[in-house]
Structure formats: structure tokens, C-alpha cells
Design a protein around this motif. Structure first.
Motif, PDB file in Angstrom:
ATOM      1  N   ASP A   1      -4.436  -8.771  -1.292  1.00 39.69           N
ATOM      2  CA  ASP A   1      -2.981  -8.926  -1.206  1.00 39.69           C
ATOM      3  C   ASP A   1      -2.245  -7.871  -2.019  1.00 39.69           C
ATOM      4  O   ASP A   1      -1.093  -7.531  -1.723  1.00 39.69           O
ATOM      5  CB  ASP A   1      -2.563 -10.301  -1.744  1.00 39.69           C
ATOM      6  CG  ASP A   1      -3.321 -11.433  -1.088  1.00 39.69           C
ATOM      7  OD1 ASP A   1      -3.205 -11.587   0.143  1.00 39.69           O
ATOM      8  OD2 ASP A   1      -4.048 -12.160  -1.800  1.00 39.69           O
ATOM      9  N   VAL A   2      -2.908  -7.399  -3.070  1.00 42.79           N
ATOM     10  CA  VAL A   2      -2.290  -6.467  -4.014  1.00 42.79           C
ATOM     11  C   VAL A   2      -3.305  -5.391  -4.360  1.00 42.79           C
ATOM     12  O   VAL A   2      -4.505  -5.665  -4.451  1.00 42.79           O
ATOM     13  CB  VAL A   2      -1.856  -7.201  -5.312  1.00 42.79           C
ATOM     14  CG1 VAL A   2      -1.243  -6.225  -6.320  1.00 42.79           C
ATOM     15  CG2 VAL A   2      -0.889  -8.336  -5.004  1.00 42.79           C
ATOM     16  N   ALA A   3      -2.827  -4.169  -4.554  1.00 42.09           N
ATOM     17  CA  ALA A   3      -3.690  -3.098  -5.057  1.00 42.09           C
ATOM     18  C   ALA A   3      -3.091  -2.522  -6.326  1.00 42.09           C
ATOM     19  O   ALA A   3      -1.889  -2.256  -6.391  1.00 42.09           O
ATOM     20  CB  ALA A   3      -3.864  -1.998  -4.017  1.00 42.09           C
TER      21      ALA A   3
ATOM     22  N   SER B   1       5.673  -8.950 -11.647  1.00 46.78           N
ATOM     23  CA  SER B   1       6.329 -10.214 -11.286  1.00 46.78           C
ATOM     24  C   SER B   1       6.253 -10.514  -9.788  1.00 46.78           C
ATOM     25  O   SER B   1       6.507 -11.643  -9.373  1.00 46.78           O
ATOM     26  CB  SER B   1       7.797 -10.190 -11.728  1.00 46.78           C
ATOM     27  OG  SER B   1       8.552  -9.276 -10.937  1.00 46.78           O
ATOM     28  N   LYS B   2       5.905  -9.528  -8.990  1.00 40.49           N
ATOM     29  CA  LYS B   2       5.832  -9.722  -7.535  1.00 40.49           C
ATOM     30  C   LYS B   2       4.495 -10.326  -7.091  1.00 40.49           C
ATOM     31  O   LYS B   2       4.311 -10.619  -5.910  1.00 40.49           O
ATOM     32  CB  LYS B   2       6.023  -8.378  -6.813  1.00 40.49           C
ATOM     33  CG  LYS B   2       7.254  -7.590  -7.251  1.00 40.49           C
ATOM     34  CD  LYS B   2       8.548  -8.358  -7.008  1.00 40.49           C
ATOM     35  CE  LYS B   2       9.757  -7.521  -7.428  1.00 40.49           C
ATOM     36  NZ  LYS B   2      11.029  -8.257  -7.249  1.00 40.49           N
ATOM     37  N   ILE B   3       3.557 -10.505  -8.028  1.00 38.19           N
ATOM     38  CA  ILE B   3       2.220 -10.972  -7.671  1.00 38.19           C
ATOM     39  C   ILE B   3       2.174 -12.499  -7.699  1.00 38.19           C
ATOM     40  O   ILE B   3       2.457 -13.113  -8.728  1.00 38.19           O
ATOM     41  CB  ILE B   3       1.166 -10.399  -8.637  1.00 38.19           C
ATOM     42  CG1 ILE B   3       1.198  -8.865  -8.581  1.00 38.19           C
ATOM     43  CG2 ILE B   3      -0.227 -10.912  -8.294  1.00 38.19           C
ATOM     44  CD1 ILE B   3       0.313  -8.194  -9.600  1.00 38.19           C
ATOM     45  N   PRO B   4       1.808 -13.145  -6.596  1.00 40.97           N
ATOM     46  CA  PRO B   4       1.797 -14.614  -6.550  1.00 40.97           C
ATOM     47  C   PRO B   4       0.503 -15.202  -7.105  1.00 40.97           C
ATOM     48  O   PRO B   4      -0.503 -14.502  -7.278  1.00 40.97           O
ATOM     49  CB  PRO B   4       1.910 -14.896  -5.044  1.00 40.97           C
ATOM     50  CG  PRO B   4       1.186 -13.745  -4.408  1.00 40.97           C
ATOM     51  CD  PRO B   4       1.500 -12.553  -5.270  1.00 40.97           C
TER      52      PRO B   4
ATOM     53  N   ILE C   1      -6.367 -15.789  -9.794  1.00 43.59           N
ATOM     54  CA  ILE C   1      -6.488 -14.542  -9.050  1.00 43.59           C
ATOM     55  C   ILE C   1      -7.969 -14.228  -8.782  1.00 43.59           C
ATOM     56  O   ILE C   1      -8.873 -14.705  -9.486  1.00 43.59           O
ATOM     57  CB  ILE C   1      -5.831 -13.353  -9.786  1.00 43.59           C
ATOM     58  CG1 ILE C   1      -6.563 -13.055 -11.100  1.00 43.59           C
ATOM     59  CG2 ILE C   1      -4.359 -13.605 -10.013  1.00 43.59           C
ATOM     60  CD1 ILE C   1      -6.149 -11.756 -11.744  1.00 43.59           C
ATOM     61  N   PHE C   2      -8.209 -13.451  -7.740  1.00 40.67           N
ATOM     62  CA  PHE C   2      -9.558 -12.993  -7.408  1.00 40.67           C
ATOM     63  C   PHE C   2      -9.533 -11.476  -7.413  1.00 40.67           C
ATOM     64  O   PHE C   2      -8.681 -10.857  -6.782  1.00 40.67           O
ATOM     65  CB  PHE C   2      -9.981 -13.507  -6.029  1.00 40.67           C
ATOM     66  CG  PHE C   2     -11.400 -13.144  -5.667  1.00 40.67           C
ATOM     67  CD1 PHE C   2     -12.461 -13.850  -6.207  1.00 40.67           C
ATOM     68  CD2 PHE C   2     -11.671 -12.096  -4.789  1.00 40.67           C
ATOM     69  CE1 PHE C   2     -13.776 -13.516  -5.886  1.00 40.67           C
ATOM     70  CE2 PHE C   2     -12.977 -11.753  -4.458  1.00 40.67           C
ATOM     71  CZ  PHE C   2     -14.035 -12.473  -5.008  1.00 40.67           C
ATOM     72  N   LEU C   3     -10.458 -10.868  -8.180  1.00 44.12           N
ATOM     73  CA  LEU C   3     -10.501  -9.413  -8.312  1.00 44.12           C
ATOM     74  C   LEU C   3     -11.569  -8.812  -7.407  1.00 44.12           C
ATOM     75  O   LEU C   3     -12.673  -9.356  -7.293  1.00 44.12           O
ATOM     76  CB  LEU C   3     -10.792  -9.005  -9.759  1.00 44.12           C
ATOM     77  CG  LEU C   3      -9.724  -9.303 -10.807  1.00 44.12           C
ATOM     78  CD1 LEU C   3     -10.201  -8.847 -12.176  1.00 44.12           C
ATOM     79  CD2 LEU C   3      -8.395  -8.632 -10.458  1.00 44.12           C
TER      80      LEU C   3
ATOM     81  N   ILE D   1      -6.626  -9.284  -5.781  1.00 50.57           N
ATOM     82  CA  ILE D   1      -6.148  -7.995  -6.282  1.00 50.57           C
ATOM     83  C   ILE D   1      -7.305  -7.000  -6.276  1.00 50.57           C
ATOM     84  O   ILE D   1      -8.331  -7.227  -6.926  1.00 50.57           O
ATOM     85  CB  ILE D   1      -5.579  -8.122  -7.706  1.00 50.57           C
ATOM     86  CG1 ILE D   1      -4.477  -9.198  -7.756  1.00 50.57           C
ATOM     87  CG2 ILE D   1      -5.041  -6.784  -8.185  1.00 50.57           C
ATOM     88  CD1 ILE D   1      -3.921  -9.430  -9.153  1.00 50.57           C
ATOM     89  N   ALA D   2      -7.144  -5.912  -5.535  1.00 48.60           N
ATOM     90  CA  ALA D   2      -8.126  -4.832  -5.524  1.00 48.60           C
ATOM     91  C   ALA D   2      -7.693  -3.789  -6.549  1.00 48.60           C
ATOM     92  O   ALA D   2      -6.530  -3.382  -6.569  1.00 48.60           O
ATOM     93  CB  ALA D   2      -8.216  -4.212  -4.138  1.00 48.60           C
TER      94      ALA D   2
END
Length: 540
Positions: free
Chosen positions: A182-184, A15-18, A54-56, A23-24
Motif C-alpha cells: 500500500d505504501v513505499a 500521517s497518510k499511512i493507515p 503494519i506488515f513490512l 509497507i515496502a
């Protein structure tokens, strides 16, 4: 009160992912792949419509056919209105056919680099640098003067990831750039309450530390979510076992066993994680039947044995997928595995490398290091020799290992390994297509040859640039079941041929160009074409 316990349910962490997040995700195929986090990410999108766009950034790809990311890609491919996935930077999309289709159909942005470059990228981002500077990819399809790593028109338009030519000291280099994640999503075996992560039951730990560091680097510090199998009390974990320190981790999620497999087809085998080192008994590897594939792999091993003799010591090697992967098994069959130390891109030294969707794992490795450190061994020429497969070779010696119109497997680790290794043994069949070729009694018999030429005037895409290899002083051989060529400044030179064949009819007439022929042309060793072992242990 300040909460120290980082163990949460997956839904809370996700839920913290905007929206619009980069995202890596860790994962060498299914090794160290946080499949449960990917599943929960997609489930939240289906339930709420967020996070979207999202972009992976994945390296090489955290999936295998019919595993979580591949299944997600299939659902997305069937949904023309999907706004979950905007694009992907992927070093080997080959394990997800539907993801390849989405890229080929221009449904999402598609970018590709080599595994080593992508591994070093997160280290450089963690240091606050704009990207990776390297000579890997010069004069190949990764060069911006060619394809620049763009896999489709949408990527060329958006240019979210890019490759530029830069000059340092008068020499050309490539600068690879992509968004700072931004996120891993990372994975380990055990976490304690403050988020220390260990990997004792994993077959690799790739670049999970660097991924966490890249997220936490200034100026925009993001979120690190770790998937684990189990929880330990703090501070009960042995400090030298901790691969990612707790202060770099925000949330820890415990995954069900079905989403925490050691590799695509193996739930858990202690021999893969190095917890048990089995004797290298030939029975561990099914004996290969005598066929053309074995002939080629044997010829590669012969070249390695000659190198051991010249150097007077064991050698360090890399074996690629395809025919080169058989070399380790033949070394065990011959009893010389202690003279040829193999390495695998995901970090393993020694043991028996697995193939197919389990590639990246090894049975009985004597060491496992990080993926960026492994690729330093390749790019820096620390290894002695590499054997890699080929799909096409042209008259200049350029190699295309896998790219054809309509196919999108990506370069994998090939580009870095081929660039850096001081010696290269490209291995493959001489032709492609349906064939019937026998190896027996010390000779090769071509009953029906393949009708597709692999030695062509120009390769479809250059992945190994022979001119750059010659500039670096690489020793390069191209080994097939019927012919062995050497790379020279004048192009390819035919140096060996299989007993039982006609050079003009079976080799020269089956090429789109005429190579030079060594004046001392020799027959290949007849031991390659016999059932018995070659007796290499006695030689050493």
C-alpha cells in the motif's frame, strides 16, 4: 489551486499511512535505506498508537546492527504488548538480531524469499500479475513441500505470503505471492519540487523505480514517500539521471545527514557512488596474510583464471560473502582484475566489494544497474561463474550456506545465484570449530583440526539443490584449504588435496560419508601455500 510542490515534513507524509498497511521499504543493508522515514513512522506510532499492525516487505533488509530498524526491533522485542509490527517478508534478517528473535519467538509473522525473487516480485506486481514464477527454490527449504519460506508457526497459520508449486509445459515452477504493498518508502539523493528522484551520491538504487510502480499499479493505488538529501529546482535535473519520475512520487522528505548514510559505516565516499573511479592499486586492499582463508580464495581464483584461458576473454563473476569476497582483493594483488569482472547483488560491476554491514557497496565500480536487472544476470546464467560460501555439504552435493537451529540469517541472494550460474565454486573451510592450521613453504600443516564436520550425511536445510544443478548441466566444485571435490551424478568426487596432509586421516576420516576418489587424484598447486604472489598475470 493544485499544489505541485511535493516537499513536506516527515510527519505530514507519515500521517497518510493507515493501520494495517503493507509497507515496502528500499534498502540493501544501509545502502539506499530510508532510515529517517522508518524512524518517523515508529515515532508517530509511539505518540498516537497509529499506524499499527503494519506488515513490512524489505529486500534484503534496510538496516545494520544498531541502526534504525534494528533499534526499533529491540524496543518492540522489549514490549510484550506491541501492536506496531504484525509481520515481515525479509530476504536477509541477519543484520538485526532482535528482529530474528521476534520471528523465532513467534511474536510476528516471518517469511523469507531470496533477494532476486523479491526484487522481481515488485516488477510483477507493477505489471498486474499475481506474483513471481521461477524455478528458483525447487527442492530447497523454499519449496512448499519443505518449509515454503515460512520462518515460524505464526506465518504458517496466517499464510500472508505463500509459495505454490505450479506446472507449465509439464515442468514444475514455484509461484511466489505476497500482498501488493500500500505504501513505499524509497530513497534517493536529490529531488526537485515535482518529485523527480536521482541517486548520484548513492552506492545503489536497487528496485526503487519498481517499488513506486508497484504502489501505483491498479486497482488499489497507494502512497509513495521518498527520502532525499537535498532539493533542486524543477526542471533542473538531467533527465537521464532521474531514477524515479515525479508522477510516481507523492511526498518528498529531506533527511538529516545521520539518517542518510551511504552505507552502515560510511557517511559518504564518492568512490562508492562512482563519482570518482580510483586506480585499482593493490594498496586499496590490505594484503591478506597467508592463512587457510587465503588458500581457499586463491584456489577459487585459480579456477577462474583457467576459465579465462579456456574462453580467451575476461569473465563476469559473482563473489558471495565470506571467503569468496577475498577473491577480488587477491585478483588485484595478482594484477589480473581486468580479466575478472566482479558483480555485487545490489547492482555494482567491478571495483572492490566491501564486506560486513557495508556489503552491497563497492569502491570504484565501473557500472551500477538496478537490483532486478543484476539478478537477471544471475538467474539467467549470464555471468560465467559464481563463488559462494558454504556451511554444510552433503553426500549428494546439496549445500546449506547459513541455516542452523537457532539461527535465522535467511537466504540472501544465494538461492538465485546458485540456481542460475552455469559454474559454481563453493568455498569454505573443511571443518569448523577451534583449529590451528598453517600454510607455509608450499604445504599445509594441521596442528589442531576443527571438531565440527561440515561434509555431512544430510544438510540441515537444502538451499542449493544439487540434483537440479546436475539437471541444468552446472559445473560445480567444492573448494577447501585441504581438498577439492567435483559434483557428479554419482555424488562428490575428491579431485585434489593439499601437499603435506594425509588423505585418509585429514580428509576422508573427517567426513560423514565416503566420497569417490578420482583415480588421477592430484596435489593442489603449491603456490597456494607460499607467501609470494602466484604469478597469475604472467600466465594471462
Amino acid at each position: 489551486m493544485i499544489e505541485m510542490n511535493k516537499i513536506v515534513e516527515a510527519e505530514e507524509a507519515i500521517s497518510k499511512i493507515p493501520d494495517g498497511a503493507t509497507i515496502a521499504v528500499s534498502g540493501f543493508n544501509c545502502l539506499i535505506a530510508p532510515e529517517y522515514l522508518l524512524l518517523k513512522l515508529y515515532e508517530r506510532y509511539k505518540e498516537t498508537g497509529h499506524p499499527k499492525n503494519i506488515f513490512l516487505e524489505v529486500n534484503p533488509i534496510p538496516t545494520a546492527p544498531n541502526r534504525i530498524l534494528d533499534k526499533i526491533a529491540t524496543e518492540l522485542h522489549n514490549d510484550n504488548d506491541q501492536d506496531f509490527l504484525a509481520g515481515i517478508l525479509v530476504t536477509y534478517p541477519g543484520w538485526s538480531p532482535t528482529l530474528q528473535k521476534m520471528i523465532q519467538e513467534n511474536r510476528i509473522e516471518g517469511y523469507t524469499w531470496s533477494i532476486g525473487t523479491a526484487s522481481w516480485f515488485v516488477r510483477e506486481v507493477a505489471r498486474g500479475l499475481p506474483g513471481v514464477i521461477t524455478r528458483v527454490g525447487l527442492g530447497s527449504f523454499l519449496d512448499p513441500r519443505e518449509d515454503g519460506g515460512y520462518l515460524n508457526d505464526l506465518a504458517k497459520e496466517k499464510r500472508r505470503c505463500k509459495v505454490d508449486v505450479v506446472k507449465i509445459g509439464g515442468r514444475e515452477y514455484l509461484l511466489y505471492q505476497a500482498p501488493k504493498p500500500d505504501v513505499a518508502f524509497i530513497r534517493g539523493t536529490t529531488a526537485d519540487e515535482i518529485g523527480n528522484i536521482t541517486t548520484e551520491k548513492e552506492g545503489s538504487f536497487t528496485e526503487i523505480l519498481n517499488l513506486a510502480q508497484a504502489i501505483k499499479a491498479a486497482p488499489n493505488k497507494g502512497v509513495v514517500i521518498a527520502q532525499v538529501e537535498r532539493i533542486a529546482k524543477y526542471p533542473s535535473l538531467y533527465p537521464q539521471d532521474v531514477k524515479v519520475p515525479g508522477p510516481l512520487v507523492d511526498y518528498v522528505v529531506v533527511a538529516p545527514p545521520e539518517y542518510h548514510k551511504q552505507s552502515a559505516n560510511i557517511q559518504y565516499d564518492p568512490r562508492i557512488s562512482g563519482e570518482i573511479i580510483p586506480p585499482m592499486d593493490p594498496r586499496l586492499v590490505p594484503k591478506l596474510p597467508l592463512n587457510t582463508r587465503k588458500v581457499v580464495a586463491r584456489r577459487v581464483l585459480l579456477e577462474m583464471v583457467n576459465l579465462v584461458k579456456r574462453e580467451g576473454r575476461p569473465i563476469l563473476v559473482n563473489l558471495g560473502i565470506g571467503i569468496p569476497s577475498d577473491v577480488a582483493g587477491i585478483a588485484i594483488e595478482e594484477g589480473i582484475q581486468d580479466y575478472v569482472f566482479t558483480t555485487v547483488e545490489a547492482g555494482a560491476f567491478g571495483g572492490i566489494a566491501l564486506g560486513g554491514a557495508d556489503f552491497g557497496a563497492s569502491i570504484g565500480p565501473f557500472a551500477i544497474i538496478s537490483q532486478p536487472d543484476q539478478f537477471a544476470n544471475y538467474e539467467g546464467g549470464i555471468i560465467d561463474v559464481a563463488s559462494l560460501g558454504f556451511l554444510q555439504v552433503d553426500e549428494k552435493g546439496n549445500v546449506n550456506p547459513s541455516l542452523l537451529p537457532g539461527r535465522l540469517p535467511g537466504p540472501g541472494g544465494f538461492s538465485v545465484i546458485a540456481y542460475g550460474s552455469p559454474r559454481l565454486l563453493f568455498a569454505g573451510h573443511f571443518t569448523a570449530g577451534k583449529s590451528e592450521i598453517k600454510a607455509e613453504n608450499g604445504k599445509l600443516e594441521i596442528i589442531k583440526d576443527g571438531d565440527i564436520k561440515k561434509f555431512v550425511k544430510n544438510v540441515y536445510k537444502i538451499v542449493y539443490n544439487a540434483a537440479l544443478g546436475l539437471e541444468k548441466g552446472q559445473e560445480v566444485l567444492y573448494i577447501t584449504e585441504r581438498a577439492v571435490f567435483r559434483l557428479t551424478k554419482e555424488g562428490l568426487v575428491l579431485e585434489g588435496y593439499a601437499p603435506g596432509i594425509d588423505v585418509d586421516r585429514d580428509i576422508l576420516a573427517k567426513m560423514e560419508f565416503k566420497p569417490k576418489v578420482n583415480s588421477k587424484l592430484k596435489e593442489m598447486d603449491e603456490r597456494l601455500f607460499k607467501e609470494d604472489t602466484m604469478g597469475l598475470k604472467d600466465e594471462l
